[in-house]
Design a protein around this motif. Structure first.
Motif, PDB file in Angstrom:
ATOM      1  N   ALA A  93       0.913  -1.228   0.256  1.00 15.90           N
ATOM      2  CA  ALA A  93       0.085  -0.067   0.058  1.00 15.90           C
ATOM      3  C   ALA A  93       0.924   1.240  -0.067  1.00 15.90           C
ATOM      4  N   SER A  94       0.413   2.414  -0.717  1.00 17.35           N
ATOM      5  CA  SER A  94       1.123   3.608  -0.755  1.00 17.35           C
ATOM      6  C   SER A  94       0.423   4.927  -0.475  1.00 17.35           C
ATOM      7  N   LYS A  95       1.047   5.768  -0.242  1.00 16.51           N
ATOM      8  CA  LYS A  95       0.220   7.169  -0.218  1.00 16.51           C
ATOM      9  C   LYS A  95       1.306   8.178  -0.301  1.00 16.51           C
ATOM     10  N   TYR A  96       0.969   9.405  -1.163  1.00 13.82           N
ATOM     11  CA  TYR A  96       1.795  10.448  -1.293  1.00 13.82           C
ATOM     12  C   TYR A  96       1.588  11.277   0.084  1.00 13.82           C
ATOM     13  N   TYR A  97       2.705  12.076   0.601  1.00  8.62           N
ATOM     14  CA  TYR A  97       2.846  13.010   1.577  1.00  8.62           C
ATOM     15  C   TYR A  97       3.724  13.990   1.177  1.00  8.62           C
ATOM     16  N   GLU A  98       3.342  15.180   1.789  1.00  4.68           N
ATOM     17  CA  GLU A  98       4.231  16.271   1.661  1.00  4.68           C
ATOM     18  C   GLU A  98       4.451  16.798   2.924  1.00  4.68           C
ATOM     19  N   PHE A  99       5.861  17.030   3.412  1.00  4.35           N
ATOM     20  CA  PHE A  99       6.396  17.437   4.579  1.00  4.35           C
ATOM     21  C   PHE A  99       7.671  18.011   4.578  1.00  4.35           C
ATOM     22  N   ARG A 100       8.241  18.659   5.786  1.00  9.20           N
ATOM     23  CA  ARG A 100       9.406  18.902   5.963  1.00  9.20           C
ATOM     24  C   ARG A 100      10.314  17.733   6.077  1.00  9.20           C
ATOM     25  N   PRO A 101      11.470  17.610   5.660  1.00 10.99           N
ATOM     26  CA  PRO A 101      12.385  16.181   5.939  1.00 10.99           C
ATOM     27  C   PRO A 101      12.508  15.753   7.497  1.00 10.99           C
ATOM     28  N   GLN A 102      12.501  17.092   8.247  1.00  9.68           N
ATOM     29  CA  GLN A 102      12.579  16.498   9.650  1.00  9.68           C
ATOM     30  C   GLN A 102      11.277  15.678  10.136  1.00  9.68           C
ATOM     31  N   ASP A 103      10.307  15.963   9.481  1.00 14.82           N
ATOM     32  CA  ASP A 103       8.811  15.555   9.938  1.00 14.82           C
ATOM     33  C   ASP A 103       8.529  13.982   9.364  1.00 14.82           C
ATOM     34  N   ILE A 104       9.306  13.436   8.694  1.00  9.29           N
ATOM     35  CA  ILE A 104       9.230  12.220   8.042  1.00  9.29           C
ATOM     36  C   ILE A 104       8.611  11.007   8.708  1.00  9.29           C
ATOM     37  N   ASP A 105       9.269  11.239  10.041  1.00  9.22           N
ATOM     38  CA  ASP A 105       8.504  10.013  10.955  1.00  9.22           C
ATOM     39  C   ASP A 105       7.139  10.294  11.233  1.00  9.22           C
ATOM     40  N   LYS A 106       6.788  11.534  11.232  1.00  9.90           N
ATOM     41  CA  LYS A 106       5.284  11.808  11.414  1.00  9.90           C
ATOM     42  C   LYS A 106       4.469  11.374  10.085  1.00  9.90           C
ATOM     43  N   ALA A 107       5.083  11.377   9.046  1.00  8.44           N
ATOM     44  CA  ALA A 107       4.112  11.054   7.892  1.00  8.44           C
ATOM     45  C   ALA A 107       4.054   9.552   7.837  1.00  8.44           C
ATOM     46  N   MET A 108       5.244   8.986   8.205  1.00  8.99           N
ATOM     47  CA  MET A 108       5.340   7.458   8.222  1.00  8.99           C
ATOM     48  C   MET A 108       4.383   7.060   9.413  1.00  8.99           C
ATOM     49  N   ASP A 109       4.309   7.701  10.496  1.00  6.88           N
ATOM     50  CA  ASP A 109       3.362   7.178  11.716  1.00  6.88           C
ATOM     51  C   ASP A 109       1.996   7.305  11.171  1.00  6.88           C
ATOM     52  N   ASP A 110       1.817   8.591  10.588  1.00  8.66           N
ATOM     53  CA  ASP A 110       0.454   8.706  10.129  1.00  8.66           C
ATOM     54  C   ASP A 110      -0.193   7.678   9.133  1.00  8.66           C
ATOM     55  N   PHE A 111       0.607   7.336   8.112  1.00 10.28           N
ATOM     56  CA  PHE A 111       0.398   6.093   7.221  1.00 10.28           C
ATOM     57  C   PHE A 111       0.125   4.715   7.928  1.00 10.28           C
ATOM     58  N   ARG A 112       0.857   4.331   8.904  1.00  9.65           N
ATOM     59  CA  ARG A 112       0.814   3.177   9.788  1.00  9.65           C
ATOM     60  C   ARG A 112      -0.367   3.335  10.548  1.00  9.65           C
ATOM     61  N   GLN A 113      -0.843   4.332  10.895  1.00  7.43           N
ATOM     62  CA  GLN A 113      -2.073   4.618  11.687  1.00  7.43           C
ATOM     63  C   GLN A 113      -3.206   4.400  10.769  1.00  7.43           C
ATOM     64  N   ILE A 114      -3.257   4.948   9.760  1.00  6.37           N
ATOM     65  CA  ILE A 114      -4.425   4.869   8.706  1.00  6.37           C
ATOM     66  C   ILE A 114      -4.429   3.343   8.299  1.00  6.37           C
ATOM     67  N   LEU A 115      -3.479   2.544   8.103  1.00  2.00           N
ATOM     68  CA  LEU A 115      -3.548   1.218   7.720  1.00  2.00           C
ATOM     69  C   LEU A 115      -4.199   0.528   8.819  1.00  2.00           C
ATOM     70  N   GLU A 116      -3.387   0.599   9.964  1.00  2.00           N
ATOM     71  CA  GLU A 116      -3.856  -0.209  10.794  1.00  2.00           C
ATOM     72  C   GLU A 116      -5.271   0.174  11.363  1.00  2.00           C
ATOM     73  N   GLY A 117      -5.633   1.458  11.377  1.00  2.00           N
ATOM     74  CA  GLY A 117      -6.879   1.623  11.726  1.00  2.00           C
ATOM     75  C   GLY A 117      -7.961   1.136  10.924  1.00  2.00           C
ATOM     76  N   ARG A 118      -7.670   0.612   9.631  1.00  5.47           N
ATOM     77  CA  ARG A 118      -8.645   0.005   8.675  1.00  5.47           C
ATOM     78  C   ARG A 118      -8.661  -1.645   8.907  1.00  5.47           C
ATOM     79  N   GLY A 119      -7.870  -1.990   9.903  1.00  8.81           N
ATOM     80  CA  GLY A 119      -7.650  -3.323  10.064  1.00  8.81           C
ATOM     81  C   GLY A 119      -6.914  -4.038   9.241  1.00  8.81           C
ATOM     82  N   LEU A 120      -5.995  -3.318   8.605  1.00  8.01           N
ATOM     83  CA  LEU A 120      -4.961  -3.974   7.881  1.00  8.01           C
ATOM     84  C   LEU A 120      -3.778  -4.531   9.009  1.00  8.01           C
TER      85      LEU A 120
END
Length: 158
Positions: free
Chosen positions: A13-40
């Motif tokens: 699964a993939s998703k596009y994100y825009e962020f400041r380089p230092q915030d990459i962990d936040k984008a990754m955590d957001d994507f993880r939470q979305i997928l896990e929140g949908r039962g994946l």
């Protein structure tokens, strides 16, 4: 530098994100939470591609996570703009490893990859891909890769 490198993953699964380089962990955590929140169920493989200039203040990236399920249909709404590929492979690629100091070393390694392509008259065929890895001895590291072609030939992306 490793040439003729290839990587392949199933059920990505993939998703596009825009962020400041230092915030990459936040984008990754957001994507993880979305997928896990949908039962994946995440299978542990994560990588991303840098779609913007690596020196930009705002980074555009596609973040990829592999899941155990062979489909996300009915679990994710179209508004979430999550893409799914049952099989994702890239080859040939040139790859280098970053064993420590990722923030410091990533720019150096990026320019070494680009220089390698230029010196060897290879055309860049993909954005830069970053894969998070863990060795058998438990050491975390990163592989940075770029897909290439010779005169527009010999590149496989699926």
């Amino acid at each position: 530098m490793i040439t003729n490198h290839k990587f392949a993953y199933r059920n990505v699964a993939s998703k596009y994100y825009e962020f400041r380089p230092q915030d990459i962990d936040k984008a990754m955590d957001d994507f993880r939470q979305i997928l896990e929140g949908r039962g994946l169920h995440l299978s542990g493989n994560m990588f991303f591609s840098i779609l913007s200039d690596p020196q930009s203040e705002i980074m555009i990236a596609e973040i990829f996570l592999s899941v155990e399920e062979d489909s996300i249909k009915g679990l994710v709404s179209p508004e979430e703009e999550i893409r799914f590929r049952s099989y994702f492979t890239l080859s040939p690629m040139v790859m280098t490893r970053i064993m420590k100091d990722f923030d410091l070393e990533s720019q150096k390694k990026y320019w070494k990859l680009v220089s390698y392509l230029q010196v060897n008259h290879l055309e860049q065929a993909t954005p830069v891909f970053i894969e998070f890895k863990n060795s058998l001895s438990g050491i975390d590291y990163v592989e940075m890769s770029i897909g290439y072609s010779i005169n527009g030939d010999n590149y496989n992306f699926s």
